[in-house]
Design a protein around this motif. Structure first.
Motif, PDB file in Angstrom:
ATOM      1  N   SER A 163      18.397   3.075   0.998  1.00 58.76           N
ATOM      2  CA  SER A 163      17.873   2.628   2.520  1.00 58.76           C
ATOM      3  C   SER A 163      17.438   4.131   3.094  1.00 58.76           C
ATOM      4  O   SER A 163      18.025   5.119   2.803  1.00 58.76           O
ATOM      5  CB  SER A 163      18.900   2.058   3.349  1.00 58.76           C
ATOM      6  N   SER A 164      16.608   4.066   4.198  1.00 60.66           N
ATOM      7  CA  SER A 164      16.235   5.199   5.102  1.00 60.66           C
ATOM      8  C   SER A 164      15.674   4.861   6.388  1.00 60.66           C
ATOM      9  O   SER A 164      15.550   3.222   6.647  1.00 60.66           O
ATOM     10  CB  SER A 164      15.109   5.953   4.111  1.00 60.66           C
ATOM     11  N   THR A 165      15.335   5.575   7.100  1.00 65.00           N
ATOM     12  CA  THR A 165      14.739   5.401   8.447  1.00 65.00           C
ATOM     13  C   THR A 165      13.763   6.417   8.676  1.00 65.00           C
ATOM     14  O   THR A 165      13.879   7.541   8.445  1.00 65.00           O
ATOM     15  CB  THR A 165      15.897   5.613   9.631  1.00 65.00           C
ATOM     16  N   VAL A 166      12.550   5.734   9.461  1.00 65.88           N
ATOM     17  CA  VAL A 166      11.714   6.693   9.958  1.00 65.88           C
ATOM     18  C   VAL A 166      11.351   6.597  11.408  1.00 65.88           C
ATOM     19  O   VAL A 166      11.375   5.658  12.027  1.00 65.88           O
ATOM     20  CB  VAL A 166      10.232   6.803   9.149  1.00 65.88           C
ATOM     21  N   ARG A 167      11.371   7.637  12.258  1.00 61.57           N
ATOM     22  CA  ARG A 167      11.146   7.522  13.457  1.00 61.57           C
ATOM     23  C   ARG A 167       9.428   7.643  13.725  1.00 61.57           C
ATOM     24  O   ARG A 167       8.719   8.341  13.039  1.00 61.57           O
ATOM     25  CB  ARG A 167      11.539   8.921  14.125  1.00 61.57           C
ATOM     26  N   VAL A 168       9.021   6.578  14.732  1.00 58.06           N
ATOM     27  CA  VAL A 168       7.734   6.570  14.995  1.00 58.06           C
ATOM     28  C   VAL A 168       7.247   7.042  16.185  1.00 58.06           C
ATOM     29  O   VAL A 168       7.626   6.432  17.277  1.00 58.06           O
ATOM     30  CB  VAL A 168       7.230   5.142  14.772  1.00 58.06           C
ATOM     31  N   ASP A 169       6.706   8.343  16.118  1.00 57.23           N
ATOM     32  CA  ASP A 169       6.350   8.698  17.648  1.00 57.23           C
ATOM     33  C   ASP A 169       4.835   8.487  17.673  1.00 57.23           C
ATOM     34  O   ASP A 169       3.856   9.190  17.202  1.00 57.23           O
ATOM     35  CB  ASP A 169       6.543  10.277  17.479  1.00 57.23           C
ATOM     36  N   LYS A 170       4.536   7.551  18.553  1.00 54.95           N
ATOM     37  CA  LYS A 170       3.393   7.178  18.969  1.00 54.95           C
ATOM     38  C   LYS A 170       2.772   8.023  19.962  1.00 54.95           C
ATOM     39  O   LYS A 170       3.327   8.721  20.743  1.00 54.95           O
ATOM     40  CB  LYS A 170       3.198   5.741  19.655  1.00 54.95           C
ATOM     41  N   PRO A 171       1.350   8.118  19.841  1.00 57.65           N
ATOM     42  CA  PRO A 171       0.707   9.200  20.868  1.00 57.65           C
ATOM     43  C   PRO A 171       1.265   8.854  22.199  1.00 57.65           C
ATOM     44  O   PRO A 171       1.136   7.407  22.625  1.00 57.65           O
ATOM     45  CB  PRO A 171      -0.940   8.968  20.398  1.00 57.65           C
ATOM     46  N   ALA A 172       0.972   9.460  23.063  1.00 56.03           N
ATOM     47  CA  ALA A 172       1.495   9.274  24.566  1.00 56.03           C
ATOM     48  C   ALA A 172       0.657   8.041  25.034  1.00 56.03           C
ATOM     49  O   ALA A 172       1.222   7.408  26.047  1.00 56.03           O
ATOM     50  CB  ALA A 172       1.601  10.599  25.410  1.00 56.03           C
ATOM     51  N   ALA A 173      -0.708   8.203  24.833  1.00 56.20           N
ATOM     52  CA  ALA A 173      -1.637   7.229  25.576  1.00 56.20           C
ATOM     53  C   ALA A 173      -1.377   5.790  24.945  1.00 56.20           C
ATOM     54  O   ALA A 173      -1.959   4.862  25.665  1.00 56.20           O
ATOM     55  CB  ALA A 173      -2.998   7.782  25.410  1.00 56.20           C
ATOM     56  N   ILE A 174      -0.769   5.658  24.024  1.00 53.09           N
ATOM     57  CA  ILE A 174      -0.863   4.343  23.356  1.00 53.09           C
ATOM     58  C   ILE A 174       0.309   3.532  24.033  1.00 53.09           C
ATOM     59  O   ILE A 174       1.522   3.892  24.042  1.00 53.09           O
ATOM     60  CB  ILE A 174      -0.303   4.257  21.759  1.00 53.09           C
ATOM     61  N   GLY A 175      -0.250   2.259  24.894  1.00 52.81           N
ATOM     62  CA  GLY A 175       0.790   1.535  25.402  1.00 52.81           C
ATOM     63  C   GLY A 175       1.179   0.023  24.948  1.00 52.81           C
ATOM     64  O   GLY A 175       2.279  -0.022  24.522  1.00 52.81           O
ATOM     65  N   MET A 176       0.251  -0.504  24.427  1.00 54.41           N
ATOM     66  CA  MET A 176       0.173  -2.022  23.732  1.00 54.41           C
ATOM     67  C   MET A 176       0.358  -1.753  22.055  1.00 54.41           C
ATOM     68  O   MET A 176      -0.747  -0.793  21.784  1.00 54.41           O
ATOM     69  CB  MET A 176      -0.832  -2.817  23.827  1.00 54.41           C
ATOM     70  N   THR A 177       1.277  -2.190  21.571  1.00 55.30           N
ATOM     71  CA  THR A 177       1.426  -2.212  20.172  1.00 55.30           C
ATOM     72  C   THR A 177       1.540  -3.612  19.588  1.00 55.30           C
ATOM     73  O   THR A 177       1.866  -4.589  20.304  1.00 55.30           O
ATOM     74  CB  THR A 177       2.553  -1.562  19.675  1.00 55.30           C
ATOM     75  N   GLY A 178       1.178  -3.593  18.167  1.00 59.54           N
ATOM     76  CA  GLY A 178       1.225  -4.797  17.658  1.00 59.54           C
ATOM     77  C   GLY A 178       1.423  -4.786  16.059  1.00 59.54           C
ATOM     78  O   GLY A 178       1.084  -3.622  15.280  1.00 59.54           O
ATOM     79  N   GLU A 179       2.082  -5.762  15.571  1.00 60.50           N
ATOM     80  CA  GLU A 179       2.566  -5.744  14.123  1.00 60.50           C
ATOM     81  C   GLU A 179       1.342  -6.437  13.240  1.00 60.50           C
ATOM     82  O   GLU A 179       0.775  -7.035  13.330  1.00 60.50           O
ATOM     83  CB  GLU A 179       3.670  -6.635  13.800  1.00 60.50           C
ATOM     84  N   MET A 180       1.161  -5.643  12.093  1.00 60.25           N
ATOM     85  CA  MET A 180       0.398  -6.104  10.786  1.00 60.25           C
ATOM     86  C   MET A 180       1.161  -6.479   9.746  1.00 60.25           C
ATOM     87  O   MET A 180       1.847  -5.590   9.224  1.00 60.25           O
ATOM     88  CB  MET A 180      -0.533  -4.814  10.747  1.00 60.25           C
ATOM     89  N   LYS A 181       0.886  -7.554   9.448  1.00 65.60           N
ATOM     90  CA  LYS A 181       2.013  -7.963   8.034  1.00 65.60           C
ATOM     91  C   LYS A 181       1.146  -8.482   7.184  1.00 65.60           C
ATOM     92  O   LYS A 181      -0.038  -9.057   7.069  1.00 65.60           O
ATOM     93  CB  LYS A 181       2.828  -9.220   8.666  1.00 65.60           C
ATOM     94  N   LEU A 182       1.627  -8.347   5.753  1.00 65.49           N
ATOM     95  CA  LEU A 182       1.188  -8.981   4.486  1.00 65.49           C
ATOM     96  C   LEU A 182       1.037 -10.417   4.630  1.00 65.49           C
ATOM     97  O   LEU A 182       2.155 -11.135   4.916  1.00 65.49           O
ATOM     98  CB  LEU A 182       2.014  -8.360   3.186  1.00 65.49           C
ATOM     99  N   GLN A 183       0.174 -11.136   4.620  1.00 67.07           N
ATOM    100  CA  GLN A 183       0.020 -12.548   4.789  1.00 67.07           C
ATOM    101  C   GLN A 183       0.247 -13.466   3.652  1.00 67.07           C
ATOM    102  O   GLN A 183       0.560 -14.613   3.837  1.00 67.07           O
ATOM    103  CB  GLN A 183      -1.311 -13.012   5.629  1.00 67.07           C
ATOM    104  N   GLN A 184      -0.130 -13.001   2.427  1.00 61.80           N
ATOM    105  CA  GLN A 184       0.059 -13.804   1.388  1.00 61.80           C
ATOM    106  C   GLN A 184       0.486 -13.026   0.225  1.00 61.80           C
ATOM    107  O   GLN A 184       0.335 -11.726   0.233  1.00 61.80           O
ATOM    108  CB  GLN A 184      -1.290 -14.745   1.131  1.00 61.80           C
ATOM    109  N   SER A 185       0.636 -13.672  -0.849  1.00 64.36           N
ATOM    110  CA  SER A 185       1.054 -12.921  -2.212  1.00 64.36           C
ATOM    111  C   SER A 185      -0.214 -12.243  -2.845  1.00 64.36           C
ATOM    112  O   SER A 185      -1.186 -12.808  -2.533  1.00 64.36           O
ATOM    113  CB  SER A 185       1.618 -13.910  -3.369  1.00 64.36           C
TER     114      SER A 185
END
Length: 231
Positions: free
Chosen positions: A157-179
């Motif tokens: 296991s591990s962890t990554v800190r995600v530092d979004k640009p300051a101007a980014i307000g809205m975020t959304g997930e992108m997921k693998l949808q099928q095999s």
């Protein structure tokens, strides 16, 4: 792997919380692989490996663990048979639909007892992840992705800190949808986060299509490589 996944993952989260963060603008010298998503079809053979989205909470009793995982969490089942010994994780960073850089994540080496008489390694396990917003002691809010590789000999296991640009307000997930089936010498994006400084945001059915129009994005890439190879 699904039966013991949730108890293992809770242990992973505790361990990962103690690990050093990897900041998203760390730049790696690793070469960039294709972002294509390969569809499963009847023409695939042993020259490919597979990645399949699967339910993280597939038992009724595990529903109570959802609050610990956050809304953006999931699991990808992986199957591989081939000569490469390592399963590697990397992170790609995008601006205005263009990949800007890549940083190296965790890598797991398969044991020799997972190797057959033909010299091929066998892997069957899961890549699991949980993305959350957190708050440091000073009250500053930041985002963090905890991730793990689970296989029959244990987990990493591990962890990554995600530092979004300051101007980014809205975020959304992108997921693998099928095999999907992936050529052995290719890697694949299995998860991502996109963001915008606008009041609305578009998302398509595939990660690859969404990345073309994303203002900002961070994606997680998996691939099987040799001990001295770069993804």
């Amino acid at each position: 792997m699904s039966t013991n996944k949730i108890p293992q993952l809770l242990s992973i989260i505790i361990v990962a919380g103690l690990m050093t963060w990897a900041v998203v603008n760390d730049v790696s010298s690793r070469k960039v692989m294709s972002a294509l998503e390969f569809q499963v079809d009847d023409k695939t053979d042993s020259s490919t490996w597979s990645a399949s989205p699967e339910p993280l909470f597939d038992h009724k009793n595990n529903e109570k663990l959802k609050p610990f995982m956050g809304l953006m969490s999931g699991s990808i089942a992986l199957q591989y048979q081939g000569p490469q010994q390592n399963l590697a994780v990397s992170f790609d960073y995008w601006n205005d639909g263009v990949k800007k850089n890549t940083s190296t994540g965790m890598s797991m080496s398969m044991m020799e007892n997972n190797k057959d008489e033909m010299g091929n390694y066998h892997f069957e396990g899961d890549f699991v992840y949980s993305f959350k917003d957190r708050q440091d002691p000073n009250g500053a809010v930041y985002s963090e992705l905890e991730y793990a590789i689970i296989e029959r000999n244990g987990y990493y296991s591990s962890t990554v800190r995600v530092d979004k640009p300051a101007a980014i307000g809205m975020t959304g997930e992108m997921k693998l949808q099928q095999s999907v089936r992936v050529p052995q010498n290719e890697s694949i994006v299995v998860w991502g986060l996109q963001g915008t400084d606008k009041q609305s945001m578009l998302s398509y059915s595939t990660i690859a299509e969404t990345l073309k129009i994303a203002k900002w994005a961070m994606t997680v890439r998996l691939g099987f490589i040799g001990p001295n190879d770069e993804m």
